[in-house]
Design an enzyme around this catalytic site. Structure first.
Site, PDB file in Angstrom:
ATOM      1  N   SER A  66     -10.062  -0.770   7.099  1.00  0.00           N
ATOM      2  CA  SER A  66      -9.403  -0.679   5.797  1.00  0.00           C
ATOM      3  C   SER A  66      -8.737  -1.950   5.316  1.00  0.00           C
ATOM      4  CB  SER A  66      -8.384   0.469   5.804  1.00  0.00           C
ATOM      5  OG  SER A  66      -9.041   1.713   5.850  1.00  0.00           O
ATOM      6  N   LYS A 104       0.845  -1.193   0.000  1.00  0.00           N
ATOM      7  CA  LYS A 104       0.000   0.000   0.000  1.00  0.00           C
ATOM      8  C   LYS A 104       0.882   1.245   0.000  1.00  0.00           C
ATOM      9  CE  LYS A 104      -3.925   1.827   2.732  1.00  0.00           C
ATOM     10  NZ  LYS A 104      -4.801   1.502   3.898  1.00  0.00           N
ATOM     11  N   SER A 107      -9.481   1.424   2.904  1.00  0.00           N
ATOM     12  CA  SER A 107      -8.598   2.183   2.046  1.00  0.00           C
ATOM     13  C   SER A 107      -7.466   1.355   1.447  1.00  0.00           C
ATOM     14  CB  SER A 107      -8.000   3.363   2.824  1.00  0.00           C
ATOM     15  OG  SER A 107      -7.149   2.888   3.867  1.00  0.00           O
TER      16      SER A 107
END
Length: 548
Positions: free
Chosen positions: A284, A188, A260
């Site tokens: 997330s 990420k 996310s």
């Protein structure tokens, strides 16, 4: 301690509607008191406060003009540990040393894209494939499908190929680092990687470079894993919309992947990478793993170092793997759980991972009967999952969670402090999402939370931690099962620090659904064993989006 509290909460600069050059008036104080919900002031008390408020305002104004890096953690440190006996006695790190031989022809029948880390590791270890071959294969898939999924922010191709060649050379010389030796992965894009941009998915930071590797990237590098891409994330870790596009769900490409950890779940679900690293502050990992059909492990708070990661909430942020199976999640966690004092909130807990070889003997696990009884979209799939657990041999013990206090603004306040300079500069206008339920508005509103309320909320949080500890102890359980979304468990355990693992359990309107297992502090091994038993008894983790 007071300066650090005011660092987190700088509301009075806005609330008092004054500047340091002008005297604060009683009317301004009463107006501010209304906004803050203060009803204990009379005129004499206000007059008495004025000199102190002006002193506070001057101090707050000074702090607000001080440049503070996102990497600087507050002096107030959160720990999920209430008492020493909650910590594991063994704080070492270990994992299975070498994989078994994989039957010949498996890759030819299925392709590398749907193979697990465990299977790919067997191929590398037994010289059935090279890391270079795997790395080139997954880099090509990322390039081919990213125009559809928008899951990649930056390819790290040069670094990846260099690392793959080094891992092949080491293996040829007789050195094997373990299951992640030569395995491609993605991270990420809130994790720093030396030599590449770290954009946090947000327009104001799209050209940002951080000249270091995040602790998780360092640890994966030491384990032999090959970083192929920095993956998309909702801007500043909210949702699936970033400055480039909206990350798509491989099962329904006109829909978002949720977030996310958007790109991490999308890429693994589409077979573009064997595993990825995500983060969770309040859903997330759980949310994108649910809709994309991946396995998402959210570790105990503090078990995985966040050094080199974007800070959103110092007391809630957690880093964990997104994989194809619970077994793979354990292999990755064993590589990234090394204690790192550079994260002020890190806990020396270790992790000794054992691959679950068989369905474990029947044991007690809790379940939230009231939540599962609700009328919600995934109810039928969740009911079948409970029956499957009973078939496997688990005794499901009805439990209730404590009532969650209204303390969600802890996250908003810490996030507003982490990005105060963005708010004050006006560059929050550059973020893609501009609405009530988006960071720019949340940051501004959080400045109106009194410092006293933040402290009181954390006192209630400690009570909640104690109540959750009793849930596990009084019911004699290490694990309970809960709806991934239709319960208070997600909110509560992100506040209290317990780990969870989310696994697919069916389909609904064309996209996957999931069920979540939640554990006591540092009970990730038990979580992985239960999740593996469920996955071995079902086939939902082996379903893949047909378009990919």
């Amino acid at each position: 301690m007071k300066p650090h509290l005011t660092l987190l909460l700088i509301p009075f600069t806005l609330l008092l509607l004054a500047v340091t050059a002008a005297a604060i008036t009683p009317d301004q104080v009463m107006t501010a008191a209304t906004v803050l919900g203060l009803d204990f002031l009379d005129e004499e008390e206000v007059e008495l406060m004025l000199p102190d408020l002006e002193e506070n305002l001057a101090a707050l104004d000074s702090i607000s003009h001080t440049t503070i890096s996102n990497a600087v953690s507050p002096a107030l440190v959160f720990s999920p540990v209430l008492r020493p006996e909650q910590l594991p006695a063994d704080t070492s790190i270990s994992a299975p040393a070498a994989p078994p031989n994989l039957p010949q022809g498996r890759a030819m029948l299925t392709g590398f894209e749907w193979m697990t880390v465990e299977e790919l590791a067997g191929m590398i270890y037994n010289r059935q494939v090279t890391s270079r071959t795997l790395t080139e294969y997954f880099l090509q898939r990322l390039k081919e499908h990213d125009p559809t999924l928008h899951c990649v922010i930056t390819l790290t191709e040069e670094r990846a190929l260099e690392k793959a060649d080094a891992m092949d050379a080491e293996l040829a010389a007789g050195t094997y680092r373990g299951y992640l030796h030569g395995i491609p992965y993605g991270a990420k894009d809130l994790l720093a990687a030396r030599g590449y941009p770290t954009t946090w998915g947000a327009e104001p930071y799209r050209d940002q470079t951080i000249d270091l590797d995040a602790s998780v990237v360092e640890q994966l590098d030491a384990a032999g894993a090959v970083l192929c891409a920095k993956l998309s994330m909702g801007a500043l870790a909210w949702g699936d919309v970033w400055y480039g596009e909206m990350t798509r769900n491989p099962w329904k490409v006109d829909s978002g992947s949720s977030g996310s950890s958007a790109g991490s779940a999308s890429a693994v679900a589409a077979g573009l990478l064997p595993f990825a690293i995500g983060t969770e502050t309040l859903g997330s990992i759980v949310s994108p793993s649910t809709v994309c059909g991946t396995t998402g492990l959210r570790p105990t708070f503090g078990r995985v170092s966040r050094y080199g990661a974007m800070a959103l909430s110092w007391s809630m942020d957690k880093i964990g793997p997104i994989t194809r199976s619970a077994r793979d999640a354990g292999l990755v966690l064993a590589a990234i759980a090394h204690y790192d004092p550079r994260d002020a909130h890190a806990v020396r807990a270790g992790f000794q991972y054992r691959l679950p070889l068989d369905i474990p003997a029947p044991r007690r696990i809790g379940y939230l009967k009231g939540s599962f009884a609700g009328d919600y979209d995934f109810a039928a799939n969740d009911s079948m999952a409970l029956e499957k657990l009973r078939e496997i041999g688990y005794e499901l013990v009805e439990i209730d969670l404590p009532n969650a206090p209204e303390i969600g603004f802890i996250l908003s306040v810490e996030a507003a402090a982490a990005f105060e300079s963005l708010t004050r500069s006006g560059d929050d206008d550059l973020l893609a999402r501009q609405m009530r339920n988006a960071w720019p508005n949340v940051f501004r509103a959080a400045h109106f939370v009194p410092a006293v309320a933040y402290v009181q909320a954390n006192r209630l949080r400690r009570e909640l931690m104690e109540q959750m500890d009793r849930v596990f102890a009084e019911n004699d359980i290490d694990v309970y099962v809960n709806p991934s979304w239709n319960s208070s468990s997600l909110f509560i355990t992100n506040m209290t620090g317990q780990p969870s693992i989310t696994v697919p359990n069916g389909m609904h309107e064309g996209t996957p659904t999931s069920i979540t297992f939640t554990g006591g502090l540092f009970k990730e091994q038990a979580l992985i064993e239960v999740a593996t038993a469920f996955q071995d008894a079902t086939q939902w983790d082996e379903q893949h989006p047909p378009a990919f």
